[in-house]
Design a protein around this motif. Structure first.
Motif, PDB file in Angstrom:
ATOM      1  N   PHE A   1      22.014  14.766  -7.053  1.00 31.64           N
ATOM      2  CA  PHE A   1      21.804  14.892  -5.606  1.00 31.64           C
ATOM      3  C   PHE A   1      22.893  15.720  -4.920  1.00 31.64           C
ATOM      4  N   ARG A   2      23.634  16.510  -5.683  1.00 34.24           N
ATOM      5  CA  ARG A   2      24.688  17.347  -5.099  1.00 34.24           C
ATOM      6  C   ARG A   2      24.086  18.251  -4.024  1.00 34.24           C
ATOM      7  N   LEU A   3      24.755  18.352  -2.880  1.00 35.15           N
ATOM      8  CA  LEU A   3      24.331  19.137  -1.709  1.00 35.15           C
ATOM      9  C   LEU A   3      23.043  18.615  -1.080  1.00 35.15           C
ATOM     10  N   ALA A   4      22.726  17.353  -1.303  1.00 35.65           N
ATOM     11  CA  ALA A   4      21.487  16.780  -0.758  1.00 35.65           C
ATOM     12  C   ALA A   4      21.510  16.752   0.759  1.00 35.65           C
ATOM     13  N   ARG A   5      20.322  16.912   1.306  1.00 36.66           N
ATOM     14  CA  ARG A   5      20.084  16.638   2.713  1.00 36.66           C
ATOM     15  C   ARG A   5      18.776  15.862   2.758  1.00 36.66           C
ATOM     16  N   GLY A   6      18.551  15.123   3.825  1.00 38.47           N
ATOM     17  CA  GLY A   6      17.311  14.381   3.884  1.00 38.47           C
ATOM     18  C   GLY A   6      17.356  13.265   4.891  1.00 38.47           C
ATOM     19  N   TYR A   7      16.440  12.316   4.688  1.00 41.16           N
ATOM     20  CA  TYR A   7      16.311  11.214   5.628  1.00 41.16           C
ATOM     21  C   TYR A   7      15.775   9.981   4.910  1.00 41.16           C
ATOM     22  N   VAL A   8      15.964   8.853   5.563  1.00 37.07           N
ATOM     23  CA  VAL A   8      15.450   7.568   5.090  1.00 37.07           C
ATOM     24  C   VAL A   8      14.573   6.995   6.192  1.00 37.07           C
ATOM     25  N   ILE A   9      13.385   6.546   5.847  1.00 32.32           N
ATOM     26  CA  ILE A   9      12.555   5.761   6.754  1.00 32.32           C
ATOM     27  C   ILE A   9      12.777   4.306   6.354  1.00 32.32           C
ATOM     28  N   ALA A  10      13.139   3.480   7.328  1.00 33.93           N
ATOM     29  CA  ALA A  10      13.576   2.130   6.991  1.00 33.93           C
ATOM     30  C   ALA A  10      12.950   1.073   7.896  1.00 33.93           C
ATOM     31  N   ARG A  11      12.706  -0.099   7.307  1.00 35.17           N
ATOM     32  CA  ARG A  11      12.223  -1.305   7.998  1.00 35.17           C
ATOM     33  C   ARG A  11      12.697  -2.533   7.221  1.00 35.17           C
ATOM     34  N   THR A  12      12.721  -3.700   7.876  1.00 41.83           N
ATOM     35  CA  THR A  12      13.127  -4.937   7.219  1.00 41.83           C
ATOM     36  C   THR A  12      11.974  -5.519   6.418  1.00 41.83           C
ATOM     37  N   TYR A  13      12.274  -5.986   5.222  1.00 42.25           N
ATOM     38  CA  TYR A  13      11.278  -6.706   4.424  1.00 42.25           C
ATOM     39  C   TYR A  13      11.351  -8.200   4.733  1.00 42.25           C
ATOM     40  N   SER A  14      12.574  -8.749   4.683  1.00 40.44           N
ATOM     41  CA  SER A  14      12.746 -10.160   5.048  1.00 40.44           C
ATOM     42  C   SER A  14      14.142 -10.386   5.603  1.00 40.44           C
TER      43      SER A  14
END
Length: 190
Positions: free
Chosen positions: A157-170
């Motif tokens: 993942f060197r030089l990675a860019r990006g995003y995370v979509i997140a929500r709670t499971y519990s």
């Protein structure tokens, strides 16, 4: 202490989209990683859960600092938590371990729950063994769906860019323990 538990509960209103994917043979299996290499850039999708445990004999998240007004703040403003959370392929704590999330989060909002999160997600299996990506982001914890920024990485993942979509499971409101899912999209260059 009750306010801290409430803040911690609100912190982890984060989860990914469902992890079950249908395989080419039609079977439903949990797949936590998918890579698409077009020769110029590689897009990797990772879907996993981390287990943030604030209670018990061996918590994976601990309070390391707080401001004088943290205990009277409705948002827990000024609290700082250090984490070393296991990452698994499914919400079951006994599912396959794929890495660890290490870093910290703190309450940075005085009037609304807004967390500053700096975490390194390090992986331990297959082609991802020894690779990691890092988030450094503001997490508006009361939003049902949040987008968190990926700011870099190491190894594959060197030089990675990006995003995370997140929500709670519990989330356990008594202990503050949470299981949180992430759907991460990373772009790296060849």
């Amino acid at each position: 202490m009750a306010r801290l538990a409430m803040v911690v509960m609100l912190i982890f209103l984060v989860i990914t989209m469902p992890l079950a994917q249908t395989q080419e043979d039609g079977s439903d299996q949990v797949s936590w990683a998918n890579r698409n290499d077009n020769g110029k850039e590689t897009v990797t999708n990772l879907q996993f859960y981390f287990h943030d445990t604030l209670s018990g004999k061996n918590p994976s998240a601990v309070r390391v600092a707080q401001a004088n007004q943290t205990n009277t703040s409705p948002t827990g403003f000024g609290v700082l938590m250090m984490v070393d959370d296991p990452l698994t392929v499914a919400p079951d704590p006994n599912s396959k371990l794929v890495g660890r999330a290490r870093g910290f989060y703190g309450s940075a909002g005085q009037t609304e729950l807004a967390l500053i999160m700096v975490m390194n997600f390090g992986f331990t299996g297959g082609i991802y063994n020894g690779s990691s990506f890092t988030i450094a982001t503001l997490n508006p914890a009361l939003n049902p769906v949040r987008e968190l920024s990926i700011v870099g990485g190491t190894g594959i993942f060197r030089l990675a860019r990006g995003y995370v979509i997140a929500r709670t499971y519990s989330l356990d409101p008594t202990t503050g323990n949470a299981i949180v899912g992430y759907n991460a999209t990373l772009v790296t260059f060849i």
